[in-house]
Design a protein around this motif. Structure first.
Motif, PDB file in Angstrom:
ATOM      1  N   ALA A 235       0.813  -1.203   0.000  1.00 22.74           N
ATOM      2  CA  ALA A 235       0.000   0.000   0.000  1.00 22.74           C
ATOM      3  C   ALA A 235       0.854   1.263   0.000  1.00 22.74           C
ATOM      4  N   GLN A 236       2.014   1.186   0.638  1.00 20.25           N
ATOM      5  CA  GLN A 236       2.855   2.369   0.778  1.00 20.25           C
ATOM      6  C   GLN A 236       3.815   2.560  -0.397  1.00 20.25           C
ATOM      7  N   TYR A 237       4.350   1.469  -0.919  1.00 17.88           N
ATOM      8  CA  TYR A 237       5.363   1.537  -1.964  1.00 17.88           C
ATOM      9  C   TYR A 237       4.949   0.627  -3.124  1.00 17.88           C
ATOM     10  N   ALA A 238       5.795   0.555  -4.142  1.00 16.07           N
ATOM     11  CA  ALA A 238       5.533  -0.317  -5.287  1.00 16.07           C
ATOM     12  C   ALA A 238       6.200  -1.662  -5.024  1.00 16.07           C
ATOM     13  N   LEU A 239       5.440  -2.617  -4.544  1.00 18.20           N
ATOM     14  CA  LEU A 239       5.978  -3.932  -4.209  1.00 18.20           C
ATOM     15  C   LEU A 239       6.024  -4.788  -5.466  1.00 18.20           C
ATOM     16  N   LYS A 240       7.245  -5.163  -5.867  1.00 17.12           N
ATOM     17  CA  LYS A 240       7.399  -5.962  -7.072  1.00 17.12           C
ATOM     18  C   LYS A 240       6.933  -7.398  -6.835  1.00 17.12           C
ATOM     19  N   SER A 241       7.402  -8.017  -5.763  1.00 19.51           N
ATOM     20  CA  SER A 241       7.032  -9.398  -5.454  1.00 19.51           C
ATOM     21  C   SER A 241       7.510  -9.729  -4.052  1.00 19.51           C
ATOM     22  N   TRP A 242       6.915 -10.785  -3.483  1.00 21.88           N
ATOM     23  CA  TRP A 242       7.448 -11.309  -2.232  1.00 21.88           C
ATOM     24  C   TRP A 242       7.253 -12.819  -2.191  1.00 21.88           C
ATOM     25  N   ASP A 243       8.228 -13.500  -1.625  1.00 21.93           N
ATOM     26  CA  ASP A 243       8.242 -14.957  -1.518  1.00 21.93           C
ATOM     27  C   ASP A 243       8.232 -15.352  -0.053  1.00 21.93           C
ATOM     28  N   VAL A 244       7.658 -16.509   0.225  1.00 22.76           N
ATOM     29  CA  VAL A 244       7.671 -17.056   1.580  1.00 22.76           C
ATOM     30  C   VAL A 244       8.467 -18.347   1.584  1.00 22.76           C
ATOM     31  N   VAL A 245       9.245 -18.528   2.629  1.00 22.64           N
ATOM     32  CA  VAL A 245      10.075 -19.717   2.803  1.00 22.64           C
ATOM     33  C   VAL A 245       9.516 -20.526   3.965  1.00 22.64           C
ATOM     34  N   ASP A 246       9.349 -21.839   3.762  1.00 21.57           N
ATOM     35  CA  ASP A 246       9.030 -22.699   4.894  1.00 21.57           C
ATOM     36  C   ASP A 246       9.975 -23.898   4.886  1.00 21.57           C
ATOM     37  N   PHE A 247       9.718 -24.874   5.703  1.00 25.45           N
ATOM     38  CA  PHE A 247      10.716 -25.905   5.954  1.00 25.45           C
ATOM     39  C   PHE A 247      10.227 -27.314   5.612  1.00 25.45           C
ATOM     40  N   ASP A 248       9.366 -27.433   4.584  1.00 28.68           N
ATOM     41  CA  ASP A 248       8.808 -28.739   4.247  1.00 28.68           C
ATOM     42  C   ASP A 248       9.762 -29.579   3.401  1.00 28.68           C
ATOM     43  N   ASN A 249      10.335 -28.986   2.369  1.00 28.62           N
ATOM     44  CA  ASN A 249      11.191 -29.713   1.449  1.00 28.62           C
ATOM     45  C   ASN A 249      12.585 -29.100   1.451  1.00 28.62           C
ATOM     46  N   PRO A 250      13.623 -29.926   1.360  1.00 25.45           N
ATOM     47  CA  PRO A 250      14.975 -29.394   1.513  1.00 25.45           C
ATOM     48  C   PRO A 250      15.446 -28.573   0.319  1.00 25.45           C
ATOM     49  N   LEU A 251      16.067 -27.456   0.631  1.00 26.10           N
ATOM     50  CA  LEU A 251      16.751 -26.628  -0.355  1.00 26.10           C
ATOM     51  C   LEU A 251      17.819 -25.863   0.402  1.00 26.10           C
ATOM     52  N   VAL A 252      19.055 -25.974   0.003  1.00 28.36           N
ATOM     53  CA  VAL A 252      20.137 -25.324   0.734  1.00 28.36           C
ATOM     54  C   VAL A 252      20.140 -23.834   0.404  1.00 28.36           C
ATOM     55  N   TYR A 253      20.106 -23.009   1.428  1.00 31.56           N
ATOM     56  CA  TYR A 253      20.090 -21.563   1.259  1.00 31.56           C
ATOM     57  C   TYR A 253      20.816 -20.943   2.456  1.00 31.56           C
ATOM     58  N   THR A 254      21.845 -20.179   2.216  1.00 30.61           N
ATOM     59  CA  THR A 254      22.683 -19.592   3.257  1.00 30.61           C
ATOM     60  C   THR A 254      23.033 -20.605   4.342  1.00 30.61           C
ATOM     61  N   GLY A 255      23.300 -21.843   3.938  1.00 30.78           N
ATOM     62  CA  GLY A 255      23.748 -22.853   4.884  1.00 30.78           C
ATOM     63  C   GLY A 255      22.645 -23.476   5.708  1.00 30.78           C
ATOM     64  N   VAL A 256      21.391 -23.141   5.424  1.00 26.89           N
ATOM     65  CA  VAL A 256      20.274 -23.681   6.199  1.00 26.89           C
ATOM     66  C   VAL A 256      19.351 -24.449   5.263  1.00 26.89           C
ATOM     67  N   THR A 257      18.839 -25.586   5.691  1.00 19.00           N
ATOM     68  CA  THR A 257      17.943 -26.384   4.872  1.00 19.00           C
ATOM     69  C   THR A 257      16.524 -25.837   4.970  1.00 19.00           C
ATOM     70  N   ILE A 258      16.051 -25.290   3.861  1.00 16.80           N
ATOM     71  CA  ILE A 258      14.708 -24.715   3.827  1.00 16.80           C
ATOM     72  C   ILE A 258      14.097 -24.995   2.457  1.00 16.80           C
ATOM     73  N   SER A 259      12.880 -24.583   2.259  1.00 17.58           N
ATOM     74  CA  SER A 259      12.277 -24.649   0.934  1.00 17.58           C
ATOM     75  C   SER A 259      11.595 -23.334   0.652  1.00 17.58           C
ATOM     76  N   LYS A 260      11.441 -23.021  -0.611  1.00 15.96           N
ATOM     77  CA  LYS A 260      10.914 -21.729  -1.016  1.00 15.96           C
ATOM     78  C   LYS A 260       9.644 -21.919  -1.837  1.00 15.96           C
TER      79      LYS A 260
END
Length: 267
Positions: A235-260
């Motif tokens: 509402a305040q700015y022009a938001l291009k996109s946003w993603d949420v990360v949870d921990f159901d399926n493994p994906l290595v990201y900054t040394g931590v196992t998460i999924s996107k």
């Protein structure tokens, strides 16, 4: 844009910094054309504060790592990453006491020079990133965030339910709620919430946390608070996109196992 007698005066008396059109390749093969100020040509008197703080790598890694720890609430935290489009253009405009700044642009070699007076910062200016950081910081504090002392780009919201209340208070016209200068809805909501604990380190304790890195923001909090936050940003700015990360399926990201997982905007 400057015309007529003012054009002639500016050409004769003022420093005009040239603009250039910069093609930035995108992943789909297209090019995004961004009009940039040739910052190296800016006179020193244009400068304010040039060095903008950016989020520490350790802050981002801690935000992600803390998401793996068990929470004593019924809901699990999620990590989200958002990108604000044309962020610098939302920075605070120049005030009446600021010196006038003029830029010029020629669309091609034989085109006439068009001259513009800047109302606010553009990409390429030396102090644009710092002015954007100041603008975003003021807005975050306005909606209840507390800034860290050890990382100026790290913020903590001790009462993230207030973010949801702000969205629910005005619904689709939340933009008017946040931007209205004489609207004290934020203060009213703060009075309803008991306590206002201080936190020396924003990446510990309960609440909603974020780190901002130029026009990107990474957050950690419950999904309801996360959605509310991005709705306020949208509402305040022009938001291009946003993603949420949870921990159901493994994906290595900054040394931590998460999924996107991609969420469709702020729906």
């Amino acid at each position: 844009e400057v015309f007529g007698e003012e054009y002639a005066r500016v050409v004769k008396e003022e420093k005009i910094v040239k603009l250039r059109m910069n093609p930035e390749p995108k992943k789909d093969g297209r090019a995004k054309m961004r009009l940039l100020v040739k910052g190296f040509m800016e006179p020193k008197e244009w400068d304010t504060i040039k060095d903008s703080p950016t989020a520490l790598a350790s802050t981002v890694k801690t935000l992600v790592a803390m998401g793996l720890l068990p929470d004593d609430t019924a809901l699990d935290d999620v990590i989200s990453i958002g990108d604000i489009s044309t962020a610098f253009l939302f920075a605070k405009e120049y005030g009446p006491d600021d010196m006038p700044r003029y830029v010029g642009y020629k669309a091609h070699k034989h085109a006439s020079l068009r001259i513009f007076q800047l109302l606010g910062p553009l990409y390429g200016q030396r102090d644009a990133s710092h002015r954007w950081w100041e603008t975003l910081s003021e807005w975050l504090i306005k909606v209840g965030f507390e800034r860290s002392e050890n990382d100026k780009c790290a913020f903590h919201h001790p009462h993230p339910e207030m973010l949801v209340q702000l969205v629910e208070a005005k619904g689709d016209i939340v933009n008017d709620l946040i931007q209205a200068i004489d609207n004290d809805i934020v203060d009213d909501l703060l009075k309803v919430i008991d306590g206002n604990p201080s936190h020396d380190n924003v990446v510990t304790g309960k609440g909603f946390r974020l780190a901002c890195h130029v026009d990107d923001i990474i957050t950690r909090g419950h999904i309801a608070h996360t959605k509310a936050f991005w709705k306020l940003v949208e509402a305040q700015y022009a938001l291009k996109s946003w993603d949420v990360v949870d921990f159901d399926n493994p994906l290595v990201y900054t040394g931590v196992t998460i999924s996107k997982h991609k969420y469709d905007g702020c729906e």
